[in-house]
Scaffold this motif. Structure first.
Motif, PDB file in Angstrom:
ATOM      1  N   ASP A   8      -6.417   0.728   3.718  1.00  0.00           N
ATOM      2  CA  ASP A   8      -5.235   1.285   4.375  1.00  0.00           C
ATOM      3  C   ASP A   8      -5.424   1.357   5.884  1.00  0.00           C
TER       4      ASP A   8
ATOM      5  N   ILE B 214       0.846  -1.191   0.000  1.00  0.00           N
ATOM      6  CA  ILE B 214       0.000   0.000   0.000  1.00  0.00           C
ATOM      7  C   ILE B 214       0.885   1.245   0.000  1.00  0.00           C
TER       8      ILE B 214
ATOM      9  N   TRP C 277       4.308   4.555   5.028  1.00  0.00           N
ATOM     10  CA  TRP C 277       4.235   4.069   3.659  1.00  0.00           C
ATOM     11  C   TRP C 277       5.611   4.150   3.013  1.00  0.00           C
TER      12      TRP C 277
ATOM     13  N   MET D  48      -3.171  -0.790   8.382  1.00  0.00           N
ATOM     14  CA  MET D  48      -2.267   0.076   9.145  1.00  0.00           C
ATOM     15  C   MET D  48      -2.453  -0.157  10.643  1.00  0.00           C
TER      16      MET D  48
ATOM     17  N   ARG E  90      -3.534   4.002  -1.310  1.00  0.00           N
ATOM     18  CA  ARG E  90      -4.174   4.330  -0.033  1.00  0.00           C
ATOM     19  C   ARG E  90      -5.151   5.498  -0.155  1.00  0.00           C
TER      20      ARG E  90
END
Length: 694
Positions: free
Chosen positions: A89, A46, A105, A93, A82
């Motif tokens: 995301d 991502i 990222w 995350m 994302r």
């Protein structure tokens, strides 16, 4: 050129990877079906198109045939933008942060074929370095673990997903006391009184902090002082583009000198609002100029011809002398020799002193560990104009004229350089933020072109980002409307933009649309159990866990903005149901705010708004005739003031007061606690009435 399954996507980020030797696939049922049929784990990567370290990992690993061979043999590889899929995301995350203690990222996550995460991280180098295992070694180890311990891995992944589903338990307890006081104290402890900002390097703008500090009644003048000091230092620093306007993503040092050079639409929009409000409170021209430079940058470089706003510009760009190489900040930095060739001697000396241009470059010690800016200068102001004028023994007005000539010459030369990559997708949420910024600045600075820009963007979203068949809002547009449904933040930020624009241009259709969008947001995202809203809709087979944000970050939390929207709608329509819904949001986040109040500055601002008696300015008479009176409403800082146009009321707003004022002479009535003052007929009367009511 080799292409993979990303070649037919529209996301600039995904298209950047369409020629990789990795057999990338998009986020889709087909991708997971392939993983299930081959019983391979999924490698989920991502990122976003203007992410520097995403570019680095792509070049080092995803363009490497040997690394690609491992990925293609052992995994089904999926790429996600994302910015297109904040729900994907946000979920993964949360997993990476919970298991590693940090995130960012590029994000790298390994999933079972059913989408359950079992290992994750961010950037992995191509070989062992920086204290991190090399990416090929990580891939081989994970592949071997899957082959030998699949059931154990699946069990751990299921448990991890279950834990993520429990991140937002119901909490309808009462709101804790003294949150605003604690928040001011916490920000004060972390405030850098010398350089502005909070904490040490790196320093991020985070404009929602300014939203809170400008509105809180606690701490005397201290919150405003922290805001103004920080904004002045940012305006003077390299984090601001001193030539072209706008702000870079963040500063790598504590001085605001050396930025990470990407430019995001959401930063421009929120910083423009913060600067506009600072000007309203101080009338300091530094703030007005920086706000207008920022919005002019958006109009010049981030605008679609039909009115929408693009997402971002990259930090990296092609070197002017070597088209095969990229470097961070290449578009923005200068050698002293380059500057000297462009300017006459007197202007050159003035610019070098005021903007700290040195023969060896001007990156502060420790801020450039990789030597990217050796011999390069990042323009930042060395003191005030008066300081520089005194040092040069010049009158300030002559120095200002010299600097303006130099800025024009350097900007013209810079515009001949290869520009950074433009991410030209148009996101509903970020356009909502921009609509608010242009509307508020246009009203404050009496700039019709900004109000027109906000109106054109609102029209663009309405025409391009509403599905023509279903009428549903969509997340993004790039040549055509994407198939990605809008998320809660898209609804919340767009509603906020429409409400701000209605209060400036009296277009009743905007208010009608905002009410319809609020109704749709409730239907699609409301968390009936815990309060507030989910980011994503129910029923997504690929994302079984519904996610929420967890703080006001670079962008405010959708729930924070939604609380503002609901309170504003309540005060526009006198519908108590909106107020009740906002209170449910505050109760849902009460425990989180109690635990970490500085994580929720926008939410706390909305909470303070809810505790303030309603205050309205009712504008009567023909819209064009009231221009000077309306400007007086927006010239000073009056947070929480609702502007109602009697001639642009809709049925949901009807009240005896508005009915009686229809067709009334041109005037402004300031109303507080459901009582209105004598009509104000001049701008001076309007400003006096506003001051009297505070």
């Amino acid at each position: 050129m080799i292409s993979n399954r990303l070649a037919s996507e529209t996301s600039p980020y995904l298209l950047q990877h369409a020629s990789n030797p990795v057999h990338w696939m998009p986020w889709s049922e087909q991708s997971f079906a392939l993983a299930r049929s081959e019983n391979k784990p999924v490698f989920l990567s991502i990122g976003y198109s203007t992410c520097h370290w995403c570019h680095v990992m792509a070049h080092e690993s995803f363009e490497n045939p040997a690394t690609a061979e491992i990925l293609n043999r052992e995994f089904v590889s999926i790429k996600v933008d994302r910015e297109e899929r904040p729900d994907v995301d946000r979920l993964y995350m949360a997993f990476v942060q919970a298991t590693t203690g940090s995130g960012g990222w590029p994000m790298s996550v390994w999933l079972t074929p059913d989408g359950e995460p079992f290992y994750g991280g961010t950037y992995f180098p191509p070989e062992d370095r920086y204290g991190r295992a090399g990416f090929p070694r990580v891939l081989e180890a994970i592949a071997q673990t899957w082959k030998t311990k699949e059931q154990e891995v699946r069990g751990q992944a299921t448990n991890a997903l279950s834990a993520l589903a429990e991140l937002h338990p119901a909490n309808f307890s009462g709101l804790p006391e003294g949150l605003a006081v604690r928040t001011v104290e916490d920000f004060s402890r972390g405030f850098d009184a010398t350089h502005g900002g909070f904490g040490g390097a790196p320093k991020f703008p985070r404009p929602s902090v300014f939203t809170f500090l400008m509105r809180t009644k606690e701490g005397g003048t201290r919150p405003h002082e922290m805001t103004f000091r920080t904004l002045r230092m940012m305006c003077a620093g390299g984090v601001r583009d001193q030539l072209g306007g706008g702000f870079h993503r963040y500063s790598v040092d504590r001085f605001w000198h050396v930025p990470h050079f990407e430019k995001m639409l959401y930063d421009q929009a929120q910083m423009a609002v913060a600067l506009t409000e600072a000007w309203q409170a101080t009338k300091d021209e530094t703030f007005r100029k920086a706000a207008m430079d920022t919005l002019d940058y958006v109009l010049r470089d981030l605008s679609h011809p039909e009115g929408g706003f693009y997402s971002a510009e990259d930090a990296d760009s092609v070197l002017a002398h070597d088209s095969t190489a990229h470097a961070e900040g290449a578009f923005y930095v200068w050698t002293r020799e380059e500057v000297e060739k462009l300017l006459p001697p007197e202007d050159f000396a003035a610019l070098c002193l005021h903007f700290s241009v040195f023969p060896d470059g001007n990156a502060p010690d420790g801020s450039d560990p990789q030597g990217e800016f050796d011999g390069k200068n990042i323009l930042h102001q060395n003191g005030t104009l008066r300081d520089s004028a005194s040092a040069l023994k010049m009158e300030p007005e002559f120095l200002l004229a010299s600097l303006e000539r130099s800025r024009s010459a350097l900007l013209a030369a810079r515009n001949k350089r290869p520009r950074p990559h433009l991410d030209d997708k148009i996101l509903t949420a970020w356009n909502g933020l921009a609509i608010s910024a242009f509307a508020k600045a246009g009203a404050a600075f009496s700039e019709p072109r900004y109000v027109e820009a906000a109106s054109r963007a609102a029209k663009f979203v309405n025409e391009k980002l509403l599905d023509s068949k279903t009428g549903e809002l969509r997340r993004s547009w790039r040549g055509h409307c994407s198939g990605i449904p809008a998320f809660c933040e898209d609804y919340a930020f767009l509603i906020a933009g429409l409400l701000d624009l209605y209060q400036v241009n009296a277009d009743a259709c905007l208010l009608t649309r905002a009410l319809a969008l609020q109704k749709a947001q409730e239907a699609a995202f409301a968390d009936e159990k815990s309060g507030g809203y989910f980011l994503n809709r129910a029923g997504d087979p690929l994302l079984p866990v519904r996610v929420k944000g967890d703080h006001d970050g670079a962008e405010p939390l959708a729930d924070s903005v939604s609380a503002w929207n609901l309170l504003t709608l309540s005060r526009l329509t006198h519908n108590p149901d909106f107020e009740k819904r906002a209170q449910e949001i505050f109760r849902a986040w009460a425990a989180a705010m109690e635990q970490s109040p500085t994580a929720f500055p926008c939410m706390l601002s909305a909470l303070g708004y809810s505790e303030t008696p309603p205050r309205q300015a009712i504008v009567t008479g023909p819209f064009l005739d009231s221009a000077k009176l309306r400007h007086a409403l927006h010239q000073d800082f009056h947070p929480g003031l609702i502007v109602i146009h009697a001639e642009a009321a809709i049925p949901e707003m009807e009240s005896p007061t508005l009915v009686s004022l229809h067709g009334h002479r041109t005037a402004v009535l300031i109303c507080k606690d459901f009582a209105c003052q004598t009509p104000s007929l001049t701008p001076e009367d309007v400003r006096a009435a506003l001051e009297e009511g505070e």
